[in-house]
Design a protein around this motif. Structure first.
Motif, short mmCIF file in Angstrom:
data_model
loop_
_atom_site.label_atom_id
_atom_site.label_comp_id
_atom_site.label_asym_id
_atom_site.label_seq_id
_atom_site.Cartn_x
_atom_site.Cartn_y
_atom_site.Cartn_z
N PHE B 6 6.29 15.16 1.14
CA PHE B 6 7.69 14.96 1.48
C PHE B 6 8.07 13.48 1.38
CE2 PHE B 6 10.98 14.03 4.62
CZ PHE B 6 11.99 14.84 4.14
N LEU B 7 7.22 12.66 1.96
CA LEU B 7 7.46 11.20 1.91
C LEU B 7 7.43 10.68 0.48
CD1 LEU B 7 5.45 9.88 4.98
CD2 LEU B 7 7.92 9.92 4.64
N LEU B 8 6.43 11.19 -0.30
CA LEU B 8 6.31 10.70 -1.68
C LEU B 8 7.50 11.12 -2.51
CD1 LEU B 8 2.51 11.08 -2.44
CD2 LEU B 8 3.85 9.00 -2.22
N ILE B 9 7.96 12.37 -2.29
CA ILE B 9 9.12 12.82 -3.04
C ILE B 9 10.33 11.97 -2.69
CG2 ILE B 9 10.75 14.74 -3.29
CD1 ILE B 9 8.20 16.57 -3.01
N MET B 47 3.16 2.79 2.00
CA MET B 47 2.90 3.14 3.39
C MET B 47 2.31 4.53 3.50
SD MET B 47 4.86 2.21 6.63
CE MET B 47 6.45 2.95 6.75
N THR B 48 2.90 5.46 2.74
CA THR B 48 2.40 6.83 2.76
C THR B 48 0.93 6.88 2.41
OG1 THR B 48 4.55 7.35 1.85
CG2 THR B 48 2.95 9.14 2.00
N THR B 49 0.61 6.20 1.33
CA THR B 49 -0.81 6.24 0.92
C THR B 49 -1.68 5.60 1.97
OG1 THR B 49 -0.28 4.31 -0.41
CG2 THR B 49 -0.54 6.39 -1.57
N PHE B 50 -1.21 4.49 2.54
CA PHE B 50 -2.03 3.85 3.57
C PHE B 50 -2.31 4.80 4.72
CE2 PHE B 50 -0.87 -0.56 2.14
CZ PHE B 50 -2.18 -0.92 1.90
N ILE B 51 -1.27 5.50 5.15
CA ILE B 51 -1.44 6.37 6.31
C ILE B 51 -2.31 7.57 5.95
CG2 ILE B 51 -0.24 7.95 7.88
CD1 ILE B 51 2.14 5.94 7.69
N ALA B 59 -4.66 -3.30 8.55
CA ALA B 59 -4.34 -4.21 7.45
C ALA B 59 -3.16 -3.69 6.63
CB ALA B 59 -5.57 -4.38 6.55
N GLY B 60 -3.16 -2.39 6.36
CA GLY B 60 -2.10 -1.81 5.54
C GLY B 60 -0.75 -2.03 6.17
N GLU B 61 -0.66 -1.69 7.48
CA GLU B 61 0.61 -1.85 8.17
C GLU B 61 1.05 -3.32 8.15
OE1 GLU B 61 -1.68 0.15 9.07
OE2 GLU B 61 -0.90 1.95 10.06
#
Lengths: 622, 105
Positions: B6-9, B47-51, B59-61
């Motif tokens: 959903f986030l990626l779309i 962000m999506t991929t990091f989570i 680190a990602g955040e």
């Protein structure tokens, strides 16, 4: 004191930056700095050298760019003697310069280079390994170039300096080749180790390395066939000539051969080559002086000839004798050059002896000093030249073959003739008094003091004669005990043409008789009567052209210029530059196409970006 | 928790809208807003991929926070630029500005 020997060249080197930076604001525009520093190095070198002569040795290995064993200082007896001689003669020459260069505007540059030059020779003398030696050797080459061309606005000086630089360069390349061969085969450049290593190497290799070293010495010491630069080097200031001939530069070649003697001595071919080069040069250079009217060039030929004597002695095993002749030569040749400098100073730089003449009345002190130098050079007792040259000729008689002995003996007659030809032409020359426009005057005190100090040295060396000989020989004895007597029996090993058969007692009287004959002939021809005009004869022309060596060298250069250079230019312009230019042209054309997509419109760029995303998506889907 | 797709779309949709805006609009402000959408789409995807790739390190955040601050700063610079453009040319239409430039040169 010997442990401070390394400071001797360092103090002299210090003069180079100091004279350049502060020369303008100090006394005599750098002369003050130079004389103080060279004087300091002299004061330091005397105790250090004396300790070395008494038998102490001193060795430091320095770390040079992380490499240990490529540089260092080694002071032994021979080095100590040379160090004292170089410092002493250099000090007197710098002192003389104070008077001689008094009016020159370029004095800071002059004194800076002089300091560098002296320091390089001092470093050369005490270097432990061939790398240090080579560095000092090259500094000397550069300094001689810069000082010969000191008056660079004069065309002959420029030509002379370039010729000196290029000619000595040939020798340098061979010395470098010798160094590389030594390093490849022995893995060391330490002189002491090289000297004890010849048995490890094959005979032909030793011969090759020795011959390369000999060519290096030939270039530096101006022997046949690389002798053309030394007489053209006379275009520099006279003090520079004195420095080059007496203290530094040309002595380096002979000293190299003496230092490397144990190595070289294991190759009979190299020894024979050394002695023949020396003998031939001694003879031929002496004959060149016969037709020369330039007062300084006569001295230049005499230097070449005397250096030939030294190499002759070294080639025949008389290392101590060669070095002793080097020492005595450096004192009387410095004397002769400084006297000629005093003459030039008084006569507005007139070097043509036909225009000089009649200077005796107004320059008695200079003339007397020059007489001492000339007698010493001619080998008349009781001056040092008599002893040192006598020892060289004795070496030639005992160890050499007939040809070498004859060359050496006849040269002593020639030497006496040409040097007195010069002396009579300068100070008498059928003229009562010199031309009015010269305003001839006796040299100032600051110039006379060094002259008479050198006269004293020349006389003192002759009284020390035997003692110094023994010292030099034993100093060289470090090389190997079997050379300690100064004369090696190589006659058995070398296929000599024929041994000389002269009783030992007769050698000295014969030499002396020949010298006196030369002197008498010069007195007769140039003082009592007028010499016949020989300028049209073939022999005169041959000598005037220096046996055609210059013509040969220039011809060789022209050959390169006209045949090799056009090809090289074609290669450089068409092939090397061509490839580069073609590449550049192609990229220009490519750039012309590529820049069309750079419209400066953001939308176009975004379209390409979108196209890229679509392509990526397609790739992922496929 | 939302599903990753959903986030990626959403991210892809934002990107497409941004690119569409960039390609079709000539108004400088609109284009600027579209480019912000593109950047934010990128940040969202990252962000999506990091989570969802399960990195426990912050680190990602931190990295994304850093980029958001940068984007904010950059938009401040951009707005300053547009103010200058408006002062100079009195129009936000980039193609008109280009015409003026071509006439000047």
């Amino acid at each position: 004191m010997i442990q401070y020997a390394y400071l001797v060249p360092l103090i002299s080197f210090l003069g180079f930056p100091l004279c350049l930076l502060f020369g303008r604001r100090t006394w005599e525009k750098g002369g003050g700095i130079a004389i103080v520093l060279v004087g300091l190095s002299l004061i330091l070198s005397i105790p250090a050298g004396m300790e070395a002569i008494e038998g102490k040795e001193f060795l430091i290995k320095l770390n040079w760019m992380g490499l240990v064993g490529f540089s260092g200082i080694y002071v032994d007896g021979a080095a100590g003697l040379m160090l004292i001689a170089v410092s002493w003669v250099s000090f007197l020459i710098v002192m003389f310069s104070l008077g001689y260069m008094h009016e020159d505007p370029g004095r800071p540059r002059y004194y800076a280079l002089i300091c560098l030059f002296i320091g390089a020779m001092q470093l050369f003398v005490i270097s432990l390994d061939m790398v240090t030696m080579f560095v000092a050797w090259e500094i000397m080459g550069f300094c001689s170039y810069a000082l010969i061309g000191f008056w660079y606005e004069r065309m002959p000086a420029m030509r002379g300096s370039l010729k000196a630089f290029l000619t000595t360069r040939i020798g340098d390349v061979f010395l470098l080749a010798a160094m590389l061969l030594v390093y490849l085969n022995l893995g060391t450049l330490n002189i002491v180790r090289i000297n004890s290593s010849p048995p490890q190497l094959s005979r032909s290799l030793v011969t090759m390395i020795s011959i390369f070293m000999l060519i290096g010495a030939i270039g530096k010491s101006s022997q046949i066939p690389l002798w053309g630069w030394l007489w053209e080097a006379m275009e520099g200031p006279t003090t520079v000539s004195a420095l080059i001939h007496a203290a530094t530069m040309v002595n380096a070649g002979v000293y190299l051969m003496a230092r490397m003697f144990p190595f070289i001595s294991s190759s009979n071919t190299a020894l024979l080559a050394t002695s023949y080069v020396g003998g031939l040069t001694a003879f031929l250079a002496a004959t060149l002086a016969f037709t020369e009217y330039d007062i300084k060039r006569v001295l230049a030929y005499s230097t070449i000839s005397q250096l030939g004597y030294m190499l002759l002695a070294i080639g025949l095993g008389g290392v101590g004798r060669g070095v002793f002749h080097l020492l005595s030569h450096s004192s009387f040749k410095a004397l002769l050059f400084l006297c000629s400098g005093a003459v030039l100073h008084a006569t507005l730089d007139t070097r043509d002896m036909r225009k000089l003449g009649g200077l005796w009345r107004s320059m008695k002190l200079t003339a007397m000093a020059m007489l001492v130098g000339s007698l010493s050079l001619a080998g008349i007792p009781p001056f040092s030249g008599f002893f040192s040259k006598g020892l060289v000729i004795e070496t030639a008689a005992v160890n050499g073959d007939t040809v070498l002995y004859l060359l050496a003996a006849i040269t002593s007659a020639l030497t006496a003739f040409y040097i007195f030809r010069m002396w009579f032409m300068t100070f008498f020359g059928w003229r009562e008094r010199p031309p009015e426009e010269f305003h001839v005057h006796e040299a100032p005190k600051i110039m006379l003091i060094p002259l008479y100090a050198l006269v004293a040295t020349t006389v003192a060396l002759s009284f020390l004669g035997e003692d110094v000989m023994v010292q030099v020989s034993s100093a060289m004895g470090y090389l190997s005990s079997k050379y300690s007597e100064g004369v090696v029996e190589i006659g058995k090993a070398v296929a000599l043409v024929s041994r000389v058969r002269i009783p030992k007692l007769l050698i000295e009287p014969i030499t002396l008789t020949l010298a006196v004959m030369g002197l008498a002939l010069a007195t007769y021809m140039y003082y009592i009567s007028r010499p016949p005009d020989l300028t049209r004869t073939f022999l005169f022309k041959l000598l005037d052209e220096k046996y055609g060596t210059d013509i040969f060298c220039y011809g060789l250069a022209a050959l390169f210029r006209e045949h090799l250079s056009p090809f090289m230019i074609w290669f450089d312009r068409k092939i090397v530059d061509g490839v580069v230019n073609a590449l550049g042209r192609e990229f220009l054309i490519l750039g012309d196409y590529m820049r069309r997509i750079h419209t400066g419109v953001v939308q176009d760029y975004v379209e390409i970006l979108a196209l890229g995303i679509v392509l990526l998506l397609l790739l992922m889907l496929l | 928790m939302l599903h990753a797709s959903f986030l990626l779309i959403t991210s892809v949709a934002l990107l497409s809208i941004g690119i569409y805006g960039l390609m079709t609009r000539r108004n400088a402000i609109r284009m600027f807003i579209s480019s912000e959408l593109v950047v934010n789409a990128g940040i969202l995807a990252a962000m999506t991929t990091f989570i969802y790739l399960g990195h426990s390190l912050p680190a990602g955040e931190a990295f994304l926070l850093y980029s958001i601050v940068l984007v904010a700063a950059e938009s401040a610079v951009g707005i300053a630029l547009f103010l200058l453009i408006m002062k100079l040319f009195a129009t936000p239409q980039l193609d008109e500005i280009r015409k003026i430039r071509e006439e000047l040169s």
